[in-house]
Design a protein around this motif. Structure first.
Motif, PDB file in Angstrom:
ATOM      1  N   GLN A  67      38.938  42.506  40.793  1.00  0.00           N
ATOM      2  CA  GLN A  67      40.199  41.936  41.111  1.00  0.00           C
ATOM      3  C   GLN A  67      40.074  40.610  41.490  1.00  0.00           C
ATOM      4  O   GLN A  67      40.967  39.784  41.220  1.00  0.00           O
ATOM      5  CB  GLN A  67      40.978  42.892  42.089  1.00  0.00           C
ATOM      6  CG  GLN A  67      42.418  42.549  42.164  1.00  0.00           C
ATOM      7  CD  GLN A  67      42.971  42.631  40.768  1.00  0.00           C
ATOM      8  OE1 GLN A  67      43.060  43.267  39.872  1.00  0.00           O
ATOM      9  NE2 GLN A  67      44.125  41.728  40.640  1.00  0.00           N
TER      10      GLN A  67
ATOM     11  N   GLU B 132      41.610  37.120  40.134  1.00  0.00           N
ATOM     12  CA  GLU B 132      42.580  36.180  40.807  1.00  0.00           C
ATOM     13  C   GLU B 132      41.775  34.848  40.761  1.00  0.00           C
ATOM     14  O   GLU B 132      42.739  33.890  40.632  1.00  0.00           O
ATOM     15  CB  GLU B 132      42.861  36.753  41.944  1.00  0.00           C
ATOM     16  CG  GLU B 132      43.681  38.134  42.348  1.00  0.00           C
ATOM     17  CD  GLU B 132      43.498  38.405  43.451  1.00  0.00           C
ATOM     18  OE1 GLU B 132      43.286  38.077  44.558  1.00  0.00           O
ATOM     19  OE2 GLU B 132      44.301  39.790  43.553  1.00  0.00           O
TER      20      GLU B 132
ATOM     21  N   ASP C 282      43.634  31.240  39.498  1.00  0.00           N
ATOM     22  CA  ASP C 282      43.893  30.175  40.184  1.00  0.00           C
ATOM     23  C   ASP C 282      42.868  29.001  39.653  1.00  0.00           C
ATOM     24  O   ASP C 282      43.534  27.761  39.572  1.00  0.00           O
ATOM     25  CB  ASP C 282      43.131  30.358  41.638  1.00  0.00           C
ATOM     26  CG  ASP C 282      43.843  31.354  42.821  1.00  0.00           C
ATOM     27  OD1 ASP C 282      45.185  31.371  42.172  1.00  0.00           O
ATOM     28  OD2 ASP C 282      43.480  31.495  43.921  1.00  0.00           O
TER      29      ASP C 282
END
Length: 124
Positions: A51, A55, A59
């Motif tokens: 996860q 992320e 980003d």
């Protein structure tokens, strides 16, 4: 006498062997449980890391897009600055031209006044 002692020792050996096997079985079960617990813990950690990785990728894409926009803005700003320099030079050139024409107008005005003055003095 020896036979009773041998039998007793054999029974004791059998009992100790059973105890040893029971202990091995318990150790094996505990290790199995520990491995299962560790496996579950590692699965949970892997899930968290996956996860976090996703992320981070999001980003990265956001920052990449911001950099592209920024670079595009920088390029646009450079283009505008170059145009502004051209316009400033053109403005200076036109100001010089206007100043030159104003000077010509002043010269013609002086000639006109001079001619008018001389013509009025001749007519008197």
């Amino acid at each position: 006498m020896y036979s009773k002692e041998v039998e007793r020792l054999n029974n004791l050996l059998i009992e100790r062997t059973r105890d040893s096997e029971d202990l091995r079985l318990k150790i094996s079960e505990m290790q199995s449980e520990d491995l299962y617990t560790e496996h579950e813990s590692l699965k949970a950690e892997y899930s968290k890391l996956t996860q976090l990785y996703k992320e981070c990728l999001i980003d990265i894409e956001k920052w990449r897009d911001k950099c592209i926009i920024f670079e595009s803005s920088e390029n646009r700003m450079g283009e505008l600055e170059a145009k502004m320099e051209i316009m400033q030079r053109d403005n200076e050139r036109q100001n010089d031209f206007i100043l030159e024409k104003n000077n010509e107008v002043e010269i013609w005005k002086q000639r006109y006044h001079s001619l008018e003055t001389s013509s009025s003095s001749k007519s008197n």
